[in-house]
Design an enzyme around this catalytic site. Structure first.
Site, PDB file in Angstrom:
ATOM      1  N   GLY A  10       0.891  -1.198   0.064  1.00 39.20           N
ATOM      2  CA  GLY A  10       0.043  -0.175  -0.032  1.00 39.20           C
ATOM      3  C   GLY A  10       0.806   1.249  -0.034  1.00 39.20           C
ATOM      4  O   GLY A  10       2.193   1.225   0.182  1.00 39.20           O
ATOM      5  N   HIS A 147      -8.874  14.770   3.705  1.00 38.70           N
ATOM      6  CA  HIS A 147      -8.032  13.494   3.448  1.00 38.70           C
ATOM      7  C   HIS A 147      -8.378  13.319   1.810  1.00 38.70           C
ATOM      8  O   HIS A 147      -9.171  13.825   1.193  1.00 38.70           O
ATOM      9  CB  HIS A 147      -8.246  12.275   3.906  1.00 38.70           C
ATOM     10  CG  HIS A 147      -7.570  12.496   5.501  1.00 38.70           C
ATOM     11  ND1 HIS A 147      -8.095  12.937   6.663  1.00 38.70           N
ATOM     12  CD2 HIS A 147      -6.349  11.927   5.704  1.00 38.70           C
ATOM     13  CE1 HIS A 147      -7.119  12.784   7.629  1.00 38.70           C
ATOM     14  NE2 HIS A 147      -6.285  12.120   7.171  1.00 38.70           N
ATOM     15  N   HIS A 148      -7.383  12.455   1.367  1.00 33.32           N
ATOM     16  CA  HIS A 148      -7.576  11.976  -0.329  1.00 33.32           C
ATOM     17  C   HIS A 148      -8.699  11.228  -0.160  1.00 33.32           C
ATOM     18  O   HIS A 148      -9.323  10.793   0.739  1.00 33.32           O
ATOM     19  CB  HIS A 148      -6.302  11.301  -0.470  1.00 33.32           C
ATOM     20  CG  HIS A 148      -6.090  10.055   0.441  1.00 33.32           C
ATOM     21  ND1 HIS A 148      -6.443   8.821   0.245  1.00 33.32           N
ATOM     22  CD2 HIS A 148      -5.477   9.962   1.666  1.00 33.32           C
ATOM     23  CE1 HIS A 148      -6.281   8.009   1.346  1.00 33.32           C
ATOM     24  NE2 HIS A 148      -5.624   8.668   2.161  1.00 33.32           N
ATOM     25  N   LYS A 151      -9.449   7.309   1.163  1.00 30.11           N
ATOM     26  CA  LYS A 151      -9.457   7.000   2.534  1.00 30.11           C
ATOM     27  C   LYS A 151     -10.904   6.239   2.659  1.00 30.11           C
ATOM     28  O   LYS A 151     -11.902   6.808   2.606  1.00 30.11           O
ATOM     29  CB  LYS A 151      -9.266   8.278   3.451  1.00 30.11           C
ATOM     30  CG  LYS A 151      -9.101   7.954   4.764  1.00 30.11           C
ATOM     31  CD  LYS A 151      -8.678   8.974   5.618  1.00 30.11           C
ATOM     32  CE  LYS A 151      -8.705   8.596   7.031  1.00 30.11           C
ATOM     33  NZ  LYS A 151      -7.773   7.417   7.477  1.00 30.11           N
TER      34      LYS A 151
HETATM   35  N1  LIG Z   1      -0.697   6.600  11.564  1.00 31.08           N
HETATM   36  C1  LIG Z   1      -0.293   7.381  10.462  1.00 31.08           C
HETATM   37  O1  LIG Z   1       0.509   8.296  10.537  1.00 31.08           O
HETATM   38  C2  LIG Z   1      -1.020   7.289   9.229  1.00 31.08           C
HETATM   39  C3  LIG Z   1      -1.943   6.053   9.124  1.00 31.08           C
HETATM   40  N2  LIG Z   1      -2.644   5.758   7.885  1.00 31.08           N
HETATM   41  C4  LIG Z   1      -3.469   4.706   7.930  1.00 31.08           C
HETATM   42  O2  LIG Z   1      -2.686   3.596   7.613  1.00 31.08           O
HETATM   43  C5  LIG Z   1      -3.689   2.751   6.786  1.00 31.08           C
HETATM   44  C6  LIG Z   1      -3.267   2.366   5.527  1.00 31.08           C
HETATM   45  O3  LIG Z   1      -2.916   3.476   4.576  1.00 31.08           O
HETATM   46  P1  LIG Z   1      -2.604   3.549   2.973  1.00 31.08           P
HETATM   47  O4  LIG Z   1      -1.415   3.120   2.999  1.00 31.08           O
HETATM   48  O5  LIG Z   1      -2.773   4.970   2.466  1.00 31.08           O
HETATM   49  O6  LIG Z   1      -3.603   2.639   2.506  1.00 31.08           O
HETATM   50  P2  LIG Z   1      -3.707   1.825   1.189  1.00 31.08           P
HETATM   51  O7  LIG Z   1      -4.953   1.392   0.813  1.00 31.08           O
HETATM   52  O8  LIG Z   1      -2.555   2.438   0.403  1.00 31.08           O
HETATM   53  O9  LIG Z   1      -2.849   0.392   1.945  1.00 31.08           O
HETATM   54  C7  LIG Z   1      -3.497  -0.503   2.636  1.00 31.08           C
HETATM   55  C8  LIG Z   1      -2.964  -1.794   2.351  1.00 31.08           C
HETATM   56  O10 LIG Z   1      -3.554  -2.750   3.157  1.00 31.08           O
HETATM   57  C9  LIG Z   1      -3.572  -4.093   2.465  1.00 31.08           C
HETATM   58  N3  LIG Z   1      -4.791  -4.730   2.998  1.00 31.08           N
HETATM   59  C10 LIG Z   1      -6.089  -4.678   2.692  1.00 31.08           C
HETATM   60  N4  LIG Z   1      -6.741  -5.426   3.306  1.00 31.08           N
HETATM   61  C11 LIG Z   1      -6.010  -6.528   3.805  1.00 31.08           C
HETATM   62  C12 LIG Z   1      -5.967  -7.550   4.390  1.00 31.08           C
HETATM   63  N5  LIG Z   1      -7.349  -8.029   4.645  1.00 31.08           N
HETATM   64  N6  LIG Z   1      -4.859  -8.328   4.895  1.00 31.08           N
HETATM   65  C13 LIG Z   1      -3.838  -7.761   4.753  1.00 31.08           C
HETATM   66  N7  LIG Z   1      -3.662  -6.521   3.983  1.00 31.08           N
HETATM   67  C14 LIG Z   1      -4.630  -5.853   3.524  1.00 31.08           C
HETATM   68  C15 LIG Z   1      -3.716  -3.794   0.945  1.00 31.08           C
HETATM   69  O11 LIG Z   1      -2.661  -4.453   0.457  1.00 31.08           O
HETATM   70  P3  LIG Z   1      -2.966  -5.574  -0.595  1.00 31.08           P
HETATM   71  O12 LIG Z   1      -3.795  -5.088  -1.605  1.00 31.08           O
HETATM   72  O13 LIG Z   1      -1.655  -6.129  -0.977  1.00 31.08           O
HETATM   73  O14 LIG Z   1      -3.780  -6.451   0.039  1.00 31.08           O
HETATM   74  C16 LIG Z   1      -3.372  -2.295   0.880  1.00 31.08           C
HETATM   75  O15 LIG Z   1      -2.252  -2.077   0.020  1.00 31.08           O
HETATM   76  C17 LIG Z   1      -5.325   3.393   7.036  1.00 31.08           C
HETATM   77  O16 LIG Z   1      -5.965   2.954   8.052  1.00 31.08           O
HETATM   78  C18 LIG Z   1      -4.749   4.906   7.285  1.00 31.08           C
HETATM   79  O17 LIG Z   1      -5.674   5.733   7.760  1.00 31.08           O
HETATM   80  C19 LIG Z   1      -2.088   6.387   6.960  1.00 31.08           C
HETATM   81  C20 LIG Z   1      -1.165   7.287   6.634  1.00 31.08           C
HETATM   82  C21 LIG Z   1      -0.426   7.811   7.828  1.00 31.08           C
HETATM   83  O1  LIG Z   2      -5.693   7.584   5.487  1.00 26.97           O
HETATM   84  C1  LIG Z   2      -4.705   8.588   5.599  1.00 26.97           C
HETATM   85  O2  LIG Z   2      -4.202   9.023   4.622  1.00 26.97           O
HETATM   86  C2  LIG Z   2      -4.315   8.698   6.918  1.00 26.97           C
HETATM   87  N1  LIG Z   2      -4.881   8.006   8.131  1.00 26.97           N
HETATM   88  C3  LIG Z   2      -4.539   8.671   9.376  1.00 26.97           C
HETATM   89  C4  LIG Z   2      -5.874   8.832   9.926  1.00 26.97           C
HETATM   90  O3  LIG Z   2      -6.789   8.338   9.999  1.00 26.97           O
HETATM   91  O4  LIG Z   2      -5.924  10.054  10.914  1.00 26.97           O
HETATM   92  C5  LIG Z   2      -3.276   9.318   9.758  1.00 26.97           C
HETATM   93  C6  LIG Z   2      -3.245  10.465   8.632  1.00 26.97           C
HETATM   94  O5  LIG Z   2      -4.499  11.481   8.852  1.00 26.97           O
HETATM   95  C7  LIG Z   2      -3.266   9.836   7.255  1.00 26.97           C
END
Ligand SMILES: NC(=O)C1=CN([C@@H]2O[C@H](COP(=O)(O)OP(=O)(O)OC[C@H]3O[C@@H](n4cnc5c(N)ncnc54)[C@H](OP(=O)(O)O)[C@@H]3O)[C@@H](O)[C@H]2O)C=CC1
Ligand SMILES: O=C(O)C1=N[C@H](C(=O)O)C[C@H](O)C1
Length: 252
Positions: A10, A147-148, A151
């Site tokens: 992801g 957000h984008h 999300k």
């Molecule tokens: N705490 C922080 O600072 C941040 C948190 N986030 C959070 O992180 C999470 C991911 O964000 P983001 O990377 O943008 O999202 P993406 O959708 O780009 O990536 C998430 C990945 O999770 C995988 N996935 C989905 N379902 C499953 C499953 N059942 N089992 C295993 N893997 C799974 C998918 O991979 P595949 O297709 O290979 O299964 C997908 O590529 C979100 O909840 C977001 O809110 C995001 C940015 C910052």
């Molecule tokens: O989905 C995101 O992109 C992000 N998710 C986290 C959240 O739910 O707060 C962190 C950040 O905002 C980016």
């Protein structure tokens, strides 16, 4: 350190792969994905990385479980990690308060350290701390998170954590407590408004209002690179943590 990366393909997973690529001593040796037939090099992973599609298929020894997956699977992932004595660093949003409490007490019982971070960005952590401070003096507050368009959850984990932190210091209730149309989602008495638009990455505003004045605190993550320093701090501090800590602000 053997790292298991859940969500490696992801947007955030790929940033973590990049972060750790040149770090001696930190090897991504296992990943969890729903994709079958993953070619590791396509995702900048080493050819010998172990690829798993299900929790019950995971084999091998891992020290740390980094999770950037999706809200519907994060609880089961983290429970699995703790039960298998793998220290979780959780970035995935969507854990409820009850789920967090359950994981924290499970980690205590299993003697496992880890971190839940609603947001790994320094600007977001500071925004939450400033908002917590301001909430002592302003009882009327609303949160707007932007957000984008991809999300999947709303409101964001950061918005929820902001209100959780403010509720520790907030002295009174918002004047306006009614659930009227277009007034956002009330969480702990604070309206949260969620915007999803192309072009945005991750942004939040906390708006306070008082007699004849207002205070607006805003942070912007223009690039997911902004989260990587926080992930790195979490990895470095992990051995010093006691149990499963909720909030990057508690380890900075
Ligand atoms: N705490 C922080 O600072 C941040 C948190 N986030 C959070 O992180 C999470 C991911 O964000 P983001 O990377 O943008 O999202 P993406 O959708 O780009 O990536 C998430 C990945 O999770 C995988 N996935 C989905 N379902 C499953 C499953 N059942 N089992 C295993 N893997 C799974 C998918 O991979 P595949 O297709 O290979 O299964 C997908 O590529 C979100 O909840 C977001 O809110 C995001 C940015 C910052
Ligand atoms: O989905 C995101 O992109 C992000 N998710 C986290 C959240 O739910 O707060 C962190 C950040 O905002 C980016």
């Amino acid at each position: 350190m053997n790292i298991f990366l859940a969500g490696a393909t992801g947007s955030m997973g790929q940033k973590v792969v990049h972060l750790l690529a040149d770090q001696p001593g930190y090897d991504i040796t296992g990943i969890l994905t729903t994709k079958t037939d993953v070619n590791p090099s396509e995702y900048n992973l080493s050819d010998d990385v172990h690829v798993f599609n299900r929790l019950d298929a995971i084999e091998g020894d891992y020290d740390v479980w980094i999770d950037f997956t999706q809200p519907n699977v994060v609880f089961d992932n983290v429970k699995y990690a703790i039960e298998h004595h793998i220290s979780p660093i959780i970035g995935t949003s969507g854990l409820s308060e009850d789920q967090k409490h359950e994981l924290i007490s499970l980690a205590d019982g299993e003697n496992v350290n880890g971190l839940i971070a609603a947001n790994f960005g320094l600007s977001a952590v500071l925004l939450m701390q400033f908002a917590q401070q301001a909430a002592k003096y302003f009882s009327d507050v609303e949160v707007i998170e932007m957000h984008h368009e991809d999300k999947t959850d709303s409101p964001s984990g950061t918005a929820i954590h902001t209100v959780d932190m403010m509720s520790e210091t907030k002295q009174g209730d918002n004047i306006n407590q009614e659930d009227e149309p277009a007034r956002g989602m009330y969480y702990k008495g604070v309206p949260i408004h969620a915007v999803r638009l192309p072009g945005y990455v991750a942004h939040e505003q906390v708006l306070f209002g008082g007699p004849g004045e207002a205070l607006t605190i805003r942070q912007d993550s223009f690039d997911r690179e902004s989260f990587m320093q926080g992930v790195w701090v979490a990895l470095e501090k992990l051995p010093e943590l006691h149990g499963l800590v909720d909030g990057l602000e508690n380890i900075l």
